[in-house]
Design a protein around this motif. Structure first.
Motif, PDB file in Angstrom:
ATOM      1  N   MET A  43       0.806  -1.272   0.437  1.00  0.00           N
ATOM      2  CA  MET A  43       0.005   0.411   0.320  1.00  0.00           C
ATOM      3  C   MET A  43       0.656   1.492   0.112  1.00  0.00           C
ATOM      4  O   MET A  43       1.005   1.913  -0.362  1.00  0.00           O
ATOM      5  N   GLY A  44       1.491   1.311   1.432  1.00  0.00           N
ATOM      6  CA  GLY A  44       2.716   2.798   0.862  1.00  0.00           C
ATOM      7  C   GLY A  44       3.740   2.615  -0.646  1.00  0.00           C
ATOM      8  O   GLY A  44       3.784   3.887  -0.820  1.00  0.00           O
ATOM      9  N   SER A  45       3.772   2.151  -0.950  1.00  0.00           N
ATOM     10  CA  SER A  45       4.712   1.497  -2.687  1.00  0.00           C
ATOM     11  C   SER A  45       3.553   1.938  -3.315  1.00  0.00           C
ATOM     12  O   SER A  45       3.097   2.957  -4.457  1.00  0.00           O
ATOM     13  N   VAL A  46       2.208   1.925  -3.416  1.00  0.00           N
ATOM     14  CA  VAL A  46       1.179   2.367  -3.950  1.00  0.00           C
ATOM     15  C   VAL A  46       1.500   4.109  -4.426  1.00  0.00           C
ATOM     16  O   VAL A  46       1.068   5.026  -5.039  1.00  0.00           O
ATOM     17  N   LEU A  47       0.998   3.830  -3.070  1.00  0.00           N
ATOM     18  CA  LEU A  47       0.840   5.922  -2.422  1.00  0.00           C
ATOM     19  C   LEU A  47       2.192   6.839  -3.430  1.00  0.00           C
ATOM     20  O   LEU A  47       1.833   7.687  -3.190  1.00  0.00           O
ATOM     21  N   LEU A  48       2.960   5.915  -2.945  1.00  0.00           N
ATOM     22  CA  LEU A  48       4.806   6.110  -3.844  1.00  0.00           C
ATOM     23  C   LEU A  48       4.367   6.576  -5.451  1.00  0.00           C
ATOM     24  O   LEU A  48       4.219   8.157  -6.153  1.00  0.00           O
ATOM     25  N   LEU A  49       3.611   5.917  -6.360  1.00  0.00           N
ATOM     26  CA  LEU A  49       3.134   5.871  -6.983  1.00  0.00           C
ATOM     27  C   LEU A  49       2.511   6.903  -7.581  1.00  0.00           C
ATOM     28  O   LEU A  49       2.709   8.069  -8.583  1.00  0.00           O
ATOM     29  N   LEU A  50       0.879   6.947  -6.689  1.00  0.00           N
ATOM     30  CA  LEU A  50       0.586   8.646  -6.891  1.00  0.00           C
ATOM     31  C   LEU A  50       1.098   9.537  -6.481  1.00  0.00           C
ATOM     32  O   LEU A  50       0.714  10.253  -7.101  1.00  0.00           O
TER      33      LEU A  50
END
Length: 199
Positions: free
Chosen positions: A128-135
């Motif tokens: 989830m943290g990695s996805v937020l970084l992509l966002l």
């Protein structure tokens, strides 16, 4: 005894596998790089002066021009730059880069919590943290691109300020660490294995 044995076996299957030193090192390095990116992006947003060209300093929050005594005169009224759509364009740009910082902070928090709290959900938190970084990368890129498009008639590589390059580098770091985080999670603990270890 059979039911107890099955339950104990299921609990062992759900237990988080031990990480190797190399995996721990890579995850710590990703967290460090994300923290640096958040700091760089925060500086770029707070300063906001991204382009100096033709005696004018264009920023997210201010517009400055050289006066008669070679001193910069700044104003928050961006329409003084006499560029069509600059007020709406800058509002969009600073909103995007500000959202990028906020989302990246939440992503960084999830990455850190996933390493501190050793439980079954730690890898989900990491994802989830990695996805937020992509966002954050998408938000940051939208802000940077809208700034460049808006001021395309004044653009030059030597005109960009250090704070602009801070935002550019932070956007790159958001993308690199987001992709690396997801890929690392997939390599070290594939989702197919999670489903097989279910009850």
């Amino acid at each position: 005894m059979t039911a107890i044995a099955v339950q104990a076996q299921w609990l062992l299957a759900q237990r988080r596998p031990k990480r190797s030193f190399f995996e721990t090192f890579i995850r710590s390095l990703i967290i460090l790089c994300v923290a640096v990116a958040v700091v760089l992006s925060s500086i770029a947003v707070c300063d906001g002066h991204w382009l100096f060209a033709k005696g004018k300093l264009f920023g997210l929050w201010h517009f400055c021009a050289l006066g008669n005594n070679s001193a910069l005169k700044c104003a928050t009224n961006l329409t003084l730059a006499n560029i069509a759509g600059i007020h709406v364009g800058m509002t969009f740009a600073r909103s995007m880069v500000s959202f990028a910082v906020v989302v990246a902070i939440f992503g960084l928090e999830l990455l850190m919590v996933s390493q501190v709290c050793e439980d079954f959900n730690s890898r989900k938190k990491w994802s989830m943290g990695s996805v937020l970084l992509l966002l954050s990368f998408l938000f940051s890129s939208a802000g940077v691109l809208s700034f460049v498009i808006l001021l395309r008639d004044y653009i030059s590589l030597t005109g960009f300020t250090l704070t602009y390059w801070c935002e550019f580098i932070s956007a790159f770091l958001f993308f690199l660490n987001g992709i690396s985080g997801l890929h690392l999670n997939h390599l070290t603990y594939p989702w197919s294995r999670m489903r097989k270890n279910g009850p």
